[in-house]
Design a protein around this motif. Structure first.
Motif, PDB file in Angstrom:
ATOM      1  N   VAL A  39      17.926  47.245  28.646  1.00 12.57           N
ATOM      2  CA  VAL A  39      19.225  47.648  29.111  1.00 12.57           C
ATOM      3  C   VAL A  39      20.643  46.627  27.860  1.00 12.57           C
ATOM      4  N   CYS A  40      19.975  45.811  27.608  1.00 11.49           N
ATOM      5  CA  CYS A  40      21.114  44.905  27.206  1.00 11.49           C
ATOM      6  C   CYS A  40      21.166  44.727  26.368  1.00 11.49           C
ATOM      7  N   ILE A  41      19.723  45.137  25.457  1.00 12.30           N
ATOM      8  CA  ILE A  41      19.941  45.099  23.389  1.00 12.30           C
ATOM      9  C   ILE A  41      20.319  46.802  23.443  1.00 12.30           C
ATOM     10  N   ILE A  42      20.464  47.540  24.287  1.00 11.94           N
ATOM     11  CA  ILE A  42      21.205  48.948  24.427  1.00 11.94           C
ATOM     12  C   ILE A  42      22.943  48.574  24.427  1.00 11.94           C
ATOM     13  N   GLY A  43      23.252  47.684  25.426  1.00  9.46           N
ATOM     14  CA  GLY A  43      24.526  46.605  25.432  1.00  9.46           C
ATOM     15  C   GLY A  43      25.160  46.209  24.339  1.00  9.46           C
ATOM     16  N   ASN A  44      24.548  45.236  23.445  1.00  8.85           N
ATOM     17  CA  ASN A  44      24.814  44.745  22.729  1.00  8.85           C
ATOM     18  C   ASN A  44      24.675  45.759  21.326  1.00  8.85           C
ATOM     19  N   MET A  45      23.693  46.642  21.478  1.00  3.49           N
ATOM     20  CA  MET A  45      23.616  47.707  20.443  1.00  3.49           C
ATOM     21  C   MET A  45      25.136  48.813  19.737  1.00  3.49           C
ATOM     22  N   VAL A 103      21.531  36.997  13.541  1.00  4.23           N
ATOM     23  CA  VAL A 103      21.800  37.046  15.077  1.00  4.23           C
ATOM     24  C   VAL A 103      20.381  37.355  15.572  1.00  4.23           C
ATOM     25  N   GLY A 104      19.419  36.790  14.957  1.00  6.13           N
ATOM     26  CA  GLY A 104      18.240  36.601  16.286  1.00  6.13           C
ATOM     27  C   GLY A 104      17.710  35.265  16.884  1.00  6.13           C
ATOM     28  N   ILE A 105      18.179  33.633  16.132  1.00  4.64           N
ATOM     29  CA  ILE A 105      18.997  33.424  16.466  1.00  4.64           C
ATOM     30  C   ILE A 105      19.636  32.840  17.455  1.00  4.64           C
ATOM     31  N   PRO A 106      19.802  32.220  18.965  1.00  3.14           N
ATOM     32  CA  PRO A 106      20.507  33.373  19.984  1.00  3.14           C
ATOM     33  C   PRO A 106      21.678  31.912  20.283  1.00  3.14           C
ATOM     34  N   LEU A 107      22.145  31.422  19.330  1.00  2.00           N
ATOM     35  CA  LEU A 107      23.263  30.224  19.213  1.00  2.00           C
ATOM     36  C   LEU A 107      24.575  30.819  19.149  1.00  2.00           C
ATOM     37  N   PRO A 108      25.561  30.070  19.841  1.00  2.00           N
ATOM     38  CA  PRO A 108      26.882  30.371  19.520  1.00  2.00           C
ATOM     39  C   PRO A 108      27.689  30.717  18.615  1.00  2.00           C
ATOM     40  N   ALA A 131      20.147  47.800  11.423  1.00  2.00           N
ATOM     41  CA  ALA A 131      18.574  47.774  11.181  1.00  2.00           C
ATOM     42  C   ALA A 131      18.535  46.542  10.961  1.00  2.00           C
ATOM     43  N   ALA A 132      19.164  45.189  10.798  1.00  2.00           N
ATOM     44  CA  ALA A 132      19.285  43.962  10.769  1.00  2.00           C
ATOM     45  C   ALA A 132      19.181  43.547  11.880  1.00  2.00           C
ATOM     46  N   VAL A 133      20.710  44.287  12.284  1.00  2.00           N
ATOM     47  CA  VAL A 133      21.653  43.481  13.809  1.00  2.00           C
ATOM     48  C   VAL A 133      20.329  44.071  14.659  1.00  2.00           C
ATOM     49  N   CYS A 134      19.962  45.199  15.069  1.00  2.00           N
ATOM     50  CA  CYS A 134      18.795  45.425  15.729  1.00  2.00           C
ATOM     51  C   CYS A 134      17.853  44.725  16.249  1.00  2.00           C
ATOM     52  N   GLY A 136      17.505  42.131  14.991  1.00  2.00           N
ATOM     53  CA  GLY A 136      17.706  40.576  15.605  1.00  2.00           C
ATOM     54  C   GLY A 136      17.936  40.058  16.462  1.00  2.00           C
ATOM     55  N   VAL A 137      19.100  40.931  17.463  1.00  2.00           N
ATOM     56  CA  VAL A 137      18.627  41.548  18.800  1.00  2.00           C
ATOM     57  C   VAL A 137      17.557  41.377  19.336  1.00  2.00           C
ATOM     58  N   LEU A 138      16.884  42.305  19.269  1.00  2.00           N
ATOM     59  CA  LEU A 138      15.704  42.224  19.284  1.00  2.00           C
ATOM     60  C   LEU A 138      15.126  40.813  19.846  1.00  2.00           C
ATOM     61  N   LEU A 139      15.163  39.969  18.455  1.00  2.00           N
ATOM     62  CA  LEU A 139      14.124  38.897  18.055  1.00  2.00           C
ATOM     63  C   LEU A 139      14.615  37.949  19.340  1.00  2.00           C
ATOM     64  N   ALA A 140      16.067  38.149  19.585  1.00  2.00           N
ATOM     65  CA  ALA A 140      17.187  36.871  20.454  1.00  2.00           C
ATOM     66  C   ALA A 140      16.510  37.640  22.486  1.00  2.00           C
ATOM     67  N   GLY A 141      16.193  38.466  21.789  1.00  2.00           N
ATOM     68  CA  GLY A 141      16.219  39.111  23.331  1.00  2.00           C
ATOM     69  C   GLY A 141      14.879  38.655  24.098  1.00  2.00           C
ATOM     70  N   ILE A 142      14.182  38.551  22.982  1.00  2.00           N
ATOM     71  CA  ILE A 142      12.649  38.622  23.003  1.00  2.00           C
ATOM     72  C   ILE A 142      12.711  36.254  23.152  1.00  2.00           C
ATOM     73  N   ILE A 143      13.253  35.670  22.897  1.00  2.00           N
ATOM     74  CA  ILE A 143      13.615  34.474  22.479  1.00  2.00           C
ATOM     75  C   ILE A 143      14.499  33.901  23.859  1.00  2.00           C
ATOM     76  N   MET A 144      15.538  34.650  24.805  1.00  2.00           N
ATOM     77  CA  MET A 144      15.786  34.612  25.854  1.00  2.00           C
ATOM     78  C   MET A 144      15.490  34.475  26.660  1.00  2.00           C
ATOM     79  N   GLY A 145      14.951  36.121  26.466  1.00  2.00           N
ATOM     80  CA  GLY A 145      13.739  36.076  27.750  1.00  2.00           C
ATOM     81  C   GLY A 145      12.703  34.843  28.012  1.00  2.00           C
ATOM     82  N   ILE A 146      11.675  35.120  27.052  1.00  2.00           N
ATOM     83  CA  ILE A 146      11.143  33.779  27.517  1.00  2.00           C
ATOM     84  C   ILE A 146      11.853  32.238  28.198  1.00  2.00           C
ATOM     85  N   VAL A 147      12.521  31.458  27.715  1.00  2.00           N
ATOM     86  CA  VAL A 147      13.933  30.702  27.584  1.00  2.00           C
ATOM     87  C   VAL A 147      14.091  31.120  29.057  1.00  2.00           C
TER      88      VAL A 147
END
Length: 157
Positions: A39-45, A103-108, A131-134, A136-147
């Motif tokens: 849901v978050c990836i869809i919303g971000n994209m 995009v994938g590194i979750p920094l402000p 494609a690159a942003v998607c 990157g968003v997936l990578l950021a989502g996985i990192i943020m999810g783990i954290v």
């Protein structure tokens, strides 16, 4: 439960918060990780095509307007100079990977909004940008999810 998912969807669409704010919010609300991540990836994209096709034009339009002109000029020049610096560092061939990592590194300030705007200044194609942003968003989502899941678990929230 649907209301919680809608909150996550809408928070994911907000500049600066994006997925980086929505994934921890989903974890704090007790939503299951994988469905909330989707849901978050869809919303971000969802805003990506709008940003790609219109943000640059809106900034150009607003550069000479009273009250907003200075801010729009600042944003335009910042995006243009950032794009030139990125292009100088990576060359045309490395832009896809550079955008994905940016995009994938979750920094402000490094989310889908900023990445898509930078890509539009670099004249990357919409397919390559999406494609690159998607990814990157997936990578950021996985990192943020783990954290987030780890933090919620350890804090016992």
């Amino acid at each position: 439960m649907l209301t919680k998912y809608l909150y996550c969807l809408f928070v994911s669409m907000v500049p600066l918060l994006e997925l980086r704010g929505a994934v921890p919010m989903a974890a704090l609300m007790g939503l299951p990780y994988w469905p909330s991540l989707v849901v978050c990836i869809i919303g971000n994209m969802l805003p990506v095509p709008v940003i790609y096709f219109f943000a640059r034009k809106v900034l150009i339009w607003g550069k000479d307007k009273p009250y907003i002109g200075k801010f729009f000029t600042y944003c335009y020049e910042k995006g243009e100079s950032g794009g030139k610096k990125l292009l100088a560092k990576t060359g045309k061939g490395g832009l896809f990977i550079a955008l994905l990592i940016f995009v994938g590194i979750p920094l402000p300030g490094t989310g889908a909004w900023t990445g898509t705007l930078a890509a539009s200044f670099l004249d990357m194609g919409i397919k390559e940008t999406t494609a690159a942003v998607c990814l990157g968003v997936l990578l950021a989502g996985i990192i943020m999810g783990i954290v987030s899941v780890t933090g919620v678990h350890f804090l016992g929230i």
